[in-house]
Design an enzyme around this catalytic site. Sequence first.
Site, short mmCIF file in Angstrom:
data_model
loop_
_atom_site.label_atom_id
_atom_site.label_comp_id
_atom_site.label_asym_id
_atom_site.label_seq_id
_atom_site.Cartn_x
_atom_site.Cartn_y
_atom_site.Cartn_z
N ARG A 134 6.10 47.64 9.41
CA ARG A 134 6.18 48.44 10.65
C ARG A 134 5.45 47.58 11.67
NH1 ARG A 134 3.80 53.74 9.74
NH2 ARG A 134 5.82 54.51 9.09
N PRO A 135 6.19 46.85 12.49
CA PRO A 135 5.66 45.68 13.21
C PRO A 135 4.73 45.95 14.38
CG PRO A 135 7.92 46.06 13.85
CD PRO A 135 7.62 47.05 12.76
N CYS A 136 3.55 46.45 14.09
CA CYS A 136 2.56 46.67 15.15
C CYS A 136 2.07 45.34 15.73
CB CYS A 136 1.40 47.51 14.65
SG CYS A 136 0.62 46.93 13.14
N HIS A 137 2.30 44.25 15.00
CA HIS A 137 1.91 42.93 15.52
C HIS A 137 2.74 42.55 16.75
CE1 HIS A 137 5.13 42.12 12.57
NE2 HIS A 137 5.46 41.12 13.37
#
Length: 167
Positions: A134-137
């Site tokens: 879940r690409p919070c980056h």
Amino acid sequence: MTYWTTMDSPLGELLLVGEESATAPGGTALASLSVPGQKGGATVQDDWRENAGAFDVVAAELRAYFAGSRTSFGIEYAVGRGTDFQRRVWAALEAIPYGTTLSYGEVAARIGASRAALRSVGTAIGANPLLVVRPCHRVIGASGALSGYAGGVDRKRQLLDLEQKRP
């Protein structure tokens, strides 16, 4: 039943935690993916069972992502975690395309929150239990600064660099 395992990655050892699921590929829905030293990262509990095989599908997808041959994940996530607001923010994260970034303000706008909610959006992003998948980056400061990442800004840079290098 809650299962866990670890796997090596370019970010260091990953801790994978999952729940049995009749619908998930491989039979395990991912509940948490964390890195060593992560703020708010998972820790193995006494009633969890170590089972590397339960994560074969998840691990294969992660290896393909780190190798640059996968740009999205087909992993089922365990449900029931997070507030309604957090789940809305997390859904916005999942919609950020591979190799692109959004600012915290853009994420707030996508979920219909006001600019006054930026701190709440940042807190919800920081509570994301599924780093990498879940690409919070992919969320950065309005100035382009790599502000905040539960796994550390160096790992955030690694992930963004990985996604930028893929043709």
